[in-house]
Design an enzyme around this catalytic site. Structure first.
Site, short mmCIF file in Angstrom:
data_model
loop_
_atom_site.label_atom_id
_atom_site.label_comp_id
_atom_site.label_asym_id
_atom_site.label_seq_id
_atom_site.Cartn_x
_atom_site.Cartn_y
_atom_site.Cartn_z
N ARG A 104 0.85 -1.19 0.00
CA ARG A 104 0.00 0.00 0.00
C ARG A 104 0.89 1.25 0.00
O ARG A 104 1.98 1.26 0.61
CB ARG A 104 -0.83 -0.03 1.28
CG ARG A 104 -1.81 1.10 1.49
CD ARG A 104 -3.06 0.85 0.75
NE ARG A 104 -4.16 1.71 1.19
CZ ARG A 104 -5.17 2.04 0.40
NH1 ARG A 104 -5.23 1.61 -0.85
NH2 ARG A 104 -6.15 2.79 0.85
N THR A 387 -9.79 0.62 -9.40
CA THR A 387 -8.93 -0.40 -8.81
C THR A 387 -9.09 -1.64 -9.67
O THR A 387 -10.00 -1.69 -10.49
CB THR A 387 -9.43 -0.65 -7.37
OG1 THR A 387 -9.27 0.58 -6.67
CG2 THR A 387 -8.72 -1.76 -6.66
N GLY A 479 -13.89 -1.27 -6.44
CA GLY A 479 -15.17 -0.63 -6.14
C GLY A 479 -15.18 0.23 -4.89
O GLY A 479 -16.24 0.52 -4.35
N GLY A 480 -13.99 0.63 -4.40
CA GLY A 480 -13.95 1.52 -3.23
C GLY A 480 -14.70 0.89 -2.07
O GLY A 480 -14.51 -0.29 -1.75
O1 DON Z 1 -8.03 1.05 -1.23
C1 DON Z 1 -9.21 1.32 -1.41
O2 DON Z 1 -10.11 0.86 -0.75
C2 DON Z 1 -9.58 2.22 -2.57
N1 DON Z 1 -8.48 3.08 -2.89
C3 DON Z 1 -10.00 1.38 -3.72
C4 DON Z 1 -10.46 2.20 -4.90
C5 DON Z 1 -11.32 1.45 -5.84
O3 DON Z 1 -11.64 0.31 -5.65
C6 DON Z 1 -11.81 2.19 -7.02
N2 DON Z 1 -12.46 1.30 -7.93
N3 DON Z 1 -13.48 1.30 -8.46
#
Ligand code: DON
Length: 585
Positions: A104, A387, A479-480
């Site tokens: 990360r 992501t 998907g955040g």
């Molecule tokens: O690490 C995380 O939870 C976010 N930065 C993930 C971002 C994400 O999944 C965007 N995608 N659609």
């Protein structure tokens, strides 16, 4: 903030993340997984899946293939594939031993708690998401090369060869991929405009997209990966940052380290769930959700996506996400109550608080007493994506589940001039201001406040499921904030409801994250249970109805199951995306 404002903010965030990359969700009438005897690679982009498959056929193991796919996605899926971001890789080797690699991003040493606030103490729009200040110190190159060195069989140069070839010789764009490159955030920055948008002469379907600068950078990394953190590449990144007012220095890059962490392990109906530990919230929240649900007989309530099932599952989501916001952050900077969150007795107490007939409004939700330490106090104001995941299994039974990211679509939008790669906007995953939602609408606590060298809290949930010591599923999604509920739903759909892995990937999604108190449904979510849930008292947001511009779908499940009878590998590629592939042999 009024509900409609929050709704459109959520829609806008989803749109920002996904609109450019989505085909209409079209599940085939009888979705069937791709079957393979020996090995399988599933990712969002077919050239990347083929890169992994080629490495497996050359004698590489699942980790070599993961390294190949990781670098290849940096070329062929620039929305999220990256060398300027970070992520997680969960490896389960053929002997059953699991390893979790945390690569990360970290906050630069010059980062401060209030760096995204304006003079009035308000979050300055865009500061944590666009341009120089949005980036954390990238971890991907360290993570992928660490994985290769510790767990791979081939050389780094072999594993990176497909990515270098794809960057140098180019890859052919589909209509959807070409359209994706017309992203507005890229258009803000000259180098990004030049590389990805040919200075306004946009790429079209069938064009071959070449990235010579990126090919040169990848070649340098393949010869000497330390160059990225301690050599000339590091100096170029730092010079670029300094010129533009960014914070990342050569010292930040030199200090970057991958961490091997113990995975979170849970149980669900006789299956072992091996998943992501903090600084991801994903695994522990997933385990809490599944612990709450383990006391229900979900199929007895109705079929997959029936209102009765969705109600109970949503109430588990609501409760576990409450804990997420209150307690979680970087474990190197906080003591986290992980044992308590994973305690079956705590889950049972939460379960007892679920009313089988109606939702518990989030504002009335009371955490069961006697299990958790008091949460750090912070006032919640009255007002209230991109992501990518890939899954791999090799012929020996080694498995890799990996999710990595630039955070938003194309990250910060900024390409490092001389190096040809995009930088992340992962700093937005920190708490910019306590009580104020981030781009995923997540309200987070002080445990996730910005501090130098700290990793922002993630929701990424790369997961491997076993049964009686044997590999059963490899799964994950982008998907955040919706990642955890997507992974939970995928597990429930297969373990409880018996869907095949392709049906699981395609099943219409639903999501609840405690705050805002709203049940989000994808546009393909069946109308009847949606109406029943509304009648039960949920504030239902069926995305297509909310805003015709939003994509109406989220996430991208890239899954593998092992057929317990034939031992074949079954690949499920999310049909929401038109250009991915389950590739096996
Ligand atoms: O690490 C995380 O939870 C976010 N930065 C993930 C971002 C994400 O999944 C965007 N995608 N659609």
């Amino acid at each position: 903030m009024a509900l409609h404002t929050r709704t459109s903010a959520f829609a806008a965030a989803l749109s920002f993340l996904t609109s450019a990359i989505l085909a209409p969700a079209q599940a085939s009438p009888t979705p069937a997984p791709v079957r393979a005897r020996h090995a399988m690679v599933v990712s969002i982009q077919h050239d990347a899946s083929d890169a992994g498959l080629a490495i497996l056929k050359q004698g590489g193991n699942a980790v070599d293939a993961a390294v190949a796919v990781g670098f290849a996605l940096a070329v062929v899926f620039p929305q999220a594939g990256n060398i300027g971001g970070g992520g997680f890789m969960l490896i389960r080797d053929k002997h059953g031993k699991s390893h979790f690699l945390d690569y990360r991003e970290k906050a630069p040493a010059a980062a401060t708690r209030d760096m995204y606030l304006d003079a009035h103490g308000n979050v300055a729009p865009g500061r944590s998401t666009i341009g120089y200040l949005a980036s954390g110190v990238p971890g991907t190159v360290a993570g992928l090369t660490y994985a290769q060195q510790h767990f791979g069989k081939l050389t780094l140069a072999q594993d990176m060869a497909p990515a270098i070839r794809l960057a140098a010789q180019g890859y052919v764009l589909s209509a959807e991929e070409a359209h994706n490159l017309q992203n507005k955030n890229l258009a803000r920055f000259p180098t990004s405009t030049q590389i990805f948008q040919r200075n306004g002469d946009f790429y079209k379907e069938g064009d071959t997209f070449k990235q010579p600068l990126l090919a040169a950078t990848l070649t340098r990394i393949s010869k000497d990966p330390t160059d990225f953190y301690k050599g000339e590449i590091a100096r170029q990144i730092a010079a670029f940052e300094q010129k533009g007012g960014g914070l990342i220095t050569t010292a930040d890059l030199a200090a970057y380290q991958v961490k091997e962490r113990a995975p979170i392990v849970g149980n669900y109906h006789g299956y072992e769930i091996i998943t992501a530990p903090p600084p991801s919230s994903g695994g522990i929240v997933l385990v809490e959700i599944l612990n709450i649900l383990s006391g229900f007989n979900l199929p007895a309530l109705g079929p997959d996506r029936s209102a009765a099932q969705v109600h109970i599952i949503t109430e588990a989501f609501r409760r576990a996400y409450m804990d997420r916001g209150d307690y979680l952050g970087d474990p190197d900077f906080n003591t986290l109550p992980l044992k308590q969150m994973a305690d079956p007795a705590y889950a049972a107490a939460w379960r007892a608080s679920i009313d089988p007939t109606k939702p518990t409004p989030s504002k009335n939700l009371l955490r069961p007493a006697g299990f958790m330490p008091p949460p750090p106090q912070f006032p919640i104001p009255h007002e209230s994506t991109e992501t990518t995941h890939f899954s791999i299994v090799d012929a020996d039974g080694n498995a890799v589940s990996s999710t990595y990211t630039l955070n938003g679509l194309f990250g910060s939008g900024l390409t490092v001039d001389s190096l040809g790669f995009l930088l992340n906007n992962q700093m937005d995953d920190f708490t910019s201001k306590i009580g104020v939602p981030n781009m995923y609408g997540l309200i987070q606590g002080p445990a996730n406040a910005i501090a130098p060298g700290k990793r922002p809290l993630s929701a990424m949930t790369p997961t491997i499921v076993t049964r009686n010591g044997k590999l059963a599923f490899v799964l994950g999604s982008p998907g955040g904030a919706t990642i955890i509920t997507t992974v939970a739903n995928d597990i429930i759909s297969t373990i409880d409801n018996g869907l095949n892995i392709q049906q699981v990937a395609d099943a219409p999604r639903f999501h609840h994250q405690y705050l805002p108190d709203r049940l989000d449904l994808e546009k393909k979510f069946p109308l009847e249970p949606a109406e029943a849930l509304k009648a039960m008292g949920y504030s239902v947001n069926r995305l297509a109805v909310a805003d015709e511009k939003n994509p109406g779908v989220w996430g991208d499940s890239e899954l593998i199951a092992v057929d317990p009878k034939t031992h074949e590998l079954l690949g499920g590629h999310d049909s929401r995306r038109s250009f991915g592939k389950a590739a096996g042999y």
